[in-house]
Design an enzyme around this catalytic site. Sequence first.
Site, PDB file in Angstrom:
ATOM      1  N   HIS A   1      -9.529   1.145   4.960  1.00 32.22           N
ATOM      2  CA  HIS A   1      -8.259   1.292   5.678  1.00 32.22           C
ATOM      3  C   HIS A   1      -8.481   2.189   6.898  1.00 32.22           C
ATOM      4  O   HIS A   1      -9.269   3.138   6.836  1.00 32.22           O
ATOM      5  CB  HIS A   1      -7.187   1.874   4.760  1.00 32.22           C
TER       6      HIS A   1
ATOM      7  N   LYS B   1       0.087   4.214  -0.216  1.00 32.29           N
ATOM      8  CA  LYS B   1      -0.569   5.368   0.426  1.00 32.29           C
ATOM      9  C   LYS B   1      -0.380   6.623  -0.437  1.00 32.29           C
ATOM     10  O   LYS B   1      -0.367   6.526  -1.659  1.00 32.29           O
ATOM     11  CB  LYS B   1      -0.076   5.524   1.870  1.00 32.29           C
TER      12      LYS B   1
ATOM     13  N   GLU C   1      -5.182  -5.045  10.526  1.00 36.18           N
ATOM     14  CA  GLU C   1      -4.131  -4.067  10.760  1.00 36.18           C
ATOM     15  C   GLU C   1      -4.402  -3.355  12.095  1.00 36.18           C
ATOM     16  O   GLU C   1      -5.203  -2.405  12.143  1.00 36.18           O
ATOM     17  CB  GLU C   1      -4.095  -3.024   9.638  1.00 36.18           C
TER      18      GLU C   1
ATOM     19  N   SER D   1       3.629  -2.463  10.257  1.00 32.26           N
ATOM     20  CA  SER D   1       5.080  -2.550  10.512  1.00 32.26           C
ATOM     21  C   SER D   1       5.678  -3.888  10.089  1.00 32.26           C
ATOM     22  O   SER D   1       6.590  -4.400  10.749  1.00 32.26           O
ATOM     23  CB  SER D   1       5.392  -2.240  11.973  1.00 32.26           C
TER      24      SER D   1
ATOM     25  N   ASN E   1       0.872  -1.178   0.000  1.00 27.84           N
ATOM     26  CA  ASN E   1       0.000   0.000   0.000  1.00 27.84           C
ATOM     27  C   ASN E   1       0.910   1.229   0.000  1.00 27.84           C
ATOM     28  O   ASN E   1       1.533   1.541   1.015  1.00 27.84           O
ATOM     29  CB  ASN E   1      -0.889  -0.033   1.250  1.00 27.84           C
TER      30      ASN E   1
END
Length: 241
Positions: free
Chosen positions: A93, A10, A160, A204, A8
């Site tokens: 998300h 972003k 997540e 992470s 991703n």
Amino acid sequence: MRPLIAGNWKMNGLTASSAALAHALRQGIGDLAPEMLVCPPATQIAAVATILDGSGIRVGGQDCHAQTQGAHTGEISAAMLMDVGASYVILGHSERRADQGETDALVRAKTEAAVAAGLIPIVCVGETEAQRLAGDHEAVVGAQIAGSLPPDFAGVIAYEPIWAIGTGRVPTIGDIASMHAFIRAQLVSLHPNGGGLRILYGGSVKPGNAAEILAVPDVGGALVGGASLVVDDFLAIARAA
Ligand code: 13P
């Protein structure tokens, strides 16, 4: 099912940097076993899809609108993503749930729109640190799953934990295992094909922790943020799978 390693990007990437990253991935992928996906910003999807065409690396969007077309200034429909070469779309998300106030009901409507257009949705769920510390993480994630997925859901879930995104902190392997088992049980009870759906872990993920995380039962791949912008790191994570 092969693991899915998804990047991703972003809100990162202009024309030159996105093309360079896509070319480097294409050159470096070799015969890596996992399914690979990158989700560039919307402005770069078409160019990245062209560069990656035939490479085996698929391209996705980071969001789509719940409606098919019409008077929604600034929005992008699922069909528009398909049209420029996307096959997946990330939905719900935590950054969009927080920044744009996206609710479970909206994420569900977007998921239905994505599937109707032929995209594979990656629906994100995850708790805040306060919710985990209060012991509410399963209730929160369970409610997100119940509210964000249509009954006939056929797509990917990404777990997540919000406190692990971009922080360098990850849950213990035991905590990842127990949350993924919980999500699997939820999916099985709510959806006829819930036993076969991929559940990604995100937050992470780095080359140094990927192998351990990806070996956890019911972890079917990773949704990678920061490390997906560094070609060697993203490929190392894919190799760990
Ligand atoms: P990081 O890998 O940078 O923590 O981001 C995870 C994420 O939000 C992927 O969608």
